[in-house]
Design a protein around this motif. Structure first.
Motif, mmCIF file in Angstrom:
data_model
loop_
_atom_site.group_PDB
_atom_site.id
_atom_site.type_symbol
_atom_site.label_atom_id
_atom_site.label_comp_id
_atom_site.label_asym_id
_atom_site.label_seq_id
_atom_site.Cartn_x
_atom_site.Cartn_y
_atom_site.Cartn_z
ATOM 1 N N LEU A 136 0.821 -1.205 0.000
ATOM 2 C CA LEU A 136 0.000 0.000 0.000
ATOM 3 C C LEU A 136 0.860 1.261 0.000
ATOM 4 O O LEU A 136 0.547 2.242 -0.680
ATOM 5 C CB LEU A 136 -0.930 -0.013 1.214
ATOM 6 C CG LEU A 136 -2.033 -1.076 1.167
ATOM 7 C CD1 LEU A 136 -2.684 -1.237 2.535
ATOM 8 C CD2 LEU A 136 -3.084 -0.726 0.121
ATOM 9 N N SER A 137 1.938 1.240 0.755
ATOM 10 C CA SER A 137 2.830 2.406 0.803
ATOM 11 C C SER A 137 3.464 2.661 -0.554
ATOM 12 O O SER A 137 3.598 3.811 -0.992
ATOM 13 C CB SER A 137 3.911 2.199 1.865
ATOM 14 O OG SER A 137 3.341 2.089 3.155
ATOM 15 N N ASN A 139 2.154 1.926 -3.370
ATOM 16 C CA ASN A 139 1.116 2.320 -4.321
ATOM 17 C C ASN A 139 0.472 3.657 -3.985
ATOM 18 O O ASN A 139 -0.411 4.120 -4.720
ATOM 19 C CB ASN A 139 0.028 1.235 -4.379
ATOM 20 C CG ASN A 139 0.546 -0.058 -4.988
ATOM 21 O OD1 ASN A 139 1.478 -0.051 -5.781
ATOM 22 N ND2 ASN A 139 -0.057 -1.181 -4.598
ATOM 23 N N GLN A 140 0.888 4.256 -2.889
ATOM 24 C CA GLN A 140 0.310 5.528 -2.487
ATOM 25 C C GLN A 140 0.731 6.630 -3.452
ATOM 26 O O GLN A 140 1.904 6.750 -3.807
ATOM 27 C CB GLN A 140 0.755 5.901 -1.073
ATOM 28 C CG GLN A 140 0.136 7.173 -0.530
ATOM 29 C CD GLN A 140 -1.364 7.042 -0.339
ATOM 30 O OE1 GLN A 140 -1.828 6.178 0.386
ATOM 31 N NE2 GLN A 140 -2.127 7.896 -1.022
ATOM 32 N N THR A 141 -0.218 7.429 -3.883
ATOM 33 C CA THR A 141 0.061 8.562 -4.752
ATOM 34 C C THR A 141 -0.603 9.792 -4.169
ATOM 35 O O THR A 141 -1.426 9.712 -3.258
ATOM 36 C CB THR A 141 -0.494 8.324 -6.174
ATOM 37 O OG1 THR A 141 -1.922 8.298 -6.118
ATOM 38 C CG2 THR A 141 0.024 7.018 -6.753
ATOM 39 N N GLN A 145 -6.390 7.413 -2.402
ATOM 40 C CA GLN A 145 -6.313 6.120 -1.753
ATOM 41 C C GLN A 145 -5.461 5.122 -2.531
ATOM 42 O O GLN A 145 -5.538 5.034 -3.755
ATOM 43 C CB GLN A 145 -7.728 5.561 -1.579
ATOM 44 C CG GLN A 145 -7.799 4.197 -0.921
ATOM 45 C CD GLN A 145 -7.279 4.222 0.496
ATOM 46 O OE1 GLN A 145 -7.627 5.103 1.268
ATOM 47 N NE2 GLN A 145 -6.431 3.276 0.828
ATOM 48 N N ALA A 146 -4.652 4.365 -1.776
ATOM 49 C CA ALA A 146 -3.855 3.298 -2.372
ATOM 50 C C ALA A 146 -4.564 1.965 -2.196
ATOM 51 O O ALA A 146 -5.338 1.766 -1.251
ATOM 52 C CB ALA A 146 -2.476 3.251 -1.716
ATOM 53 N N SER A 151 -3.282 1.800 -7.993
ATOM 54 C CA SER A 151 -4.029 2.996 -7.629
ATOM 55 C C SER A 151 -5.535 2.821 -7.770
ATOM 56 O O SER A 151 -6.291 3.765 -7.564
ATOM 57 C CB SER A 151 -3.579 4.176 -8.511
ATOM 58 O OG SER A 151 -3.817 3.889 -9.886
ATOM 59 N N ALA A 182 -0.880 2.972 6.398
ATOM 60 C CA ALA A 182 -1.501 2.793 5.078
ATOM 61 C C ALA A 182 -2.573 1.710 5.133
ATOM 62 O O ALA A 182 -3.632 1.824 4.517
ATOM 63 C CB ALA A 182 -0.438 2.446 4.035
ATOM 64 N N ASN A 185 -5.726 3.095 6.768
ATOM 65 C CA ASN A 185 -6.503 3.911 5.826
ATOM 66 C C ASN A 185 -7.249 3.043 4.824
ATOM 67 O O ASN A 185 -8.413 3.309 4.480
ATOM 68 C CB ASN A 185 -5.586 4.887 5.101
ATOM 69 C CG ASN A 185 -5.034 5.967 6.017
ATOM 70 O OD1 ASN A 185 -5.626 6.281 7.045
ATOM 71 N ND2 ASN A 185 -3.893 6.532 5.646
ATOM 72 N N TRP A 186 -6.560 2.026 4.347
ATOM 73 C CA TRP A 186 -7.168 1.089 3.389
ATOM 74 C C TRP A 186 -8.345 0.369 4.006
ATOM 75 O O TRP A 186 -9.415 0.242 3.394
ATOM 76 C CB TRP A 186 -6.088 0.114 2.931
ATOM 77 C CG TRP A 186 -6.504 -1.024 2.074
ATOM 78 C CD1 TRP A 186 -6.616 -1.038 0.703
ATOM 79 C CD2 TRP A 186 -6.846 -2.357 2.514
ATOM 80 N NE1 TRP A 186 -6.992 -2.294 0.276
ATOM 81 C CE2 TRP A 186 -7.139 -3.113 1.361
ATOM 82 C CE3 TRP A 186 -6.905 -2.968 3.764
ATOM 83 C CZ2 TRP A 186 -7.500 -4.450 1.428
ATOM 84 C CZ3 TRP A 186 -7.273 -4.302 3.842
ATOM 85 C CH2 TRP A 186 -7.570 -5.024 2.685
#
Length: 246
Positions: A136-137, A139-141, A145-146, A151, A182, A185-186
């Motif tokens: 997830l980290s 893929n974070q942009t 949200q990742a 993405s 992350a 959040n996901w």
């Protein structure tokens, strides 16, 4: 038109996995809510092992593994082409349903496994959490949200999410104060999603002769599943993790 029959238990993460995929695909079925201590003969006749989810297809075939149901649902309708990432998802499912689920069960039901303290089982499960956090980290942009494979939300997210939900709510305070930001959040994104809310309605125990329960509701189209409502109804549903079946 004859619909598939889905035997389900609301709180089971495997059953959640199947319902999420069916809702995403917009594949309707007759849902039969099962009480695990009072399994109906119809379930045992279809699948003698007596675990959920089980889906009985109109042609008589029986699928009794949640991930098989997911793949079948995508084969019926796949509006976001999630099937393209099934090879990567297969790898995550193998880890999730194998060593992580074994650690999760012992962590959740630590009193049944007194040979180790609960923290030992949690640390074993954290090995998988750390892998997911890394994905997830990466893929974070800045866009938002990742997700586990990039993405955009994919099948990988919905098949893993119910189990991370269950792990998190063994000790909610610990999880949401852990370093897995992350992943937190996901998880919260999925708890708040309309798709999760749509698959967590409460239904009475199925009885022969009862009016059929059609799932998913036609008002929850699968193609809207990736949109986040911003409401917190999923959080309330998430706090009752229940027991895992199969």
């Amino acid at each position: 038109m004859t619909l598939p029959i889905l035997y389900s238990f609301r709180r089971c993460p495997y059953a959640m996995r199947a319902r999420l995929a069916l809702a995403y695909a917009g594949q309707q079925c007759e849902l039969r809510e099962v009480v695990l201590r009072d399994k109906p003969p119809e379930l045992l006749q279809a699948s003698p092992k007596g675990t959920v989810p089980v889906i009985v297809l109109p042609d008589g075939r029986v699928l009794e593994e949640s991930y098989d149901i997911v793949k079948w649902a995508l084969g019926q309708n796949d509006p976001r082409s999630w099937s393209r990432v099934l090879p990567e998802t297969d790898e995550l499912v193998a880890q999730n349903d194998g060593p992580f689920k074994a650690a999760l069960d012992k962590y959740k039901y630590a009193s049944r496994h007194p040979e180790q303290p609960p923290g030992s089982y949690r640390r074993e499960g954290e090995k998988f959490l750390a892998q997911l956090e890394k994905k997830l980290s990466e893929n974070q942009t800045r866009a938002g949200q990742a997700y586990l494979l990039g993405s955009e939300q994919t099948v990988a997210d919905i098949v893993i999410f119910p189990f991370i939900r269950q792990f998190a709510f063994v000790d909610e305070v610990w999880f949401f104060s852990s370093p897995y930001k992350a992943l937190q959040n996901w998880l919260q994104w999925h708890l708040d999603s309309p798709l999760f809310a749509a698959v967590m309605h409460k239904y009475p125990q199925w009885q022969p002769g009862a009016n059929p329960v059609i799932f998913p509701s036609p008002s929850i189209p699968g193609q809207n599943s990736g949109q986040n409502s911003g409401q917190n109804s999923g959080q309330n549903s998430g706090q009752n993790s229940g027991q895992s079946s199969s």
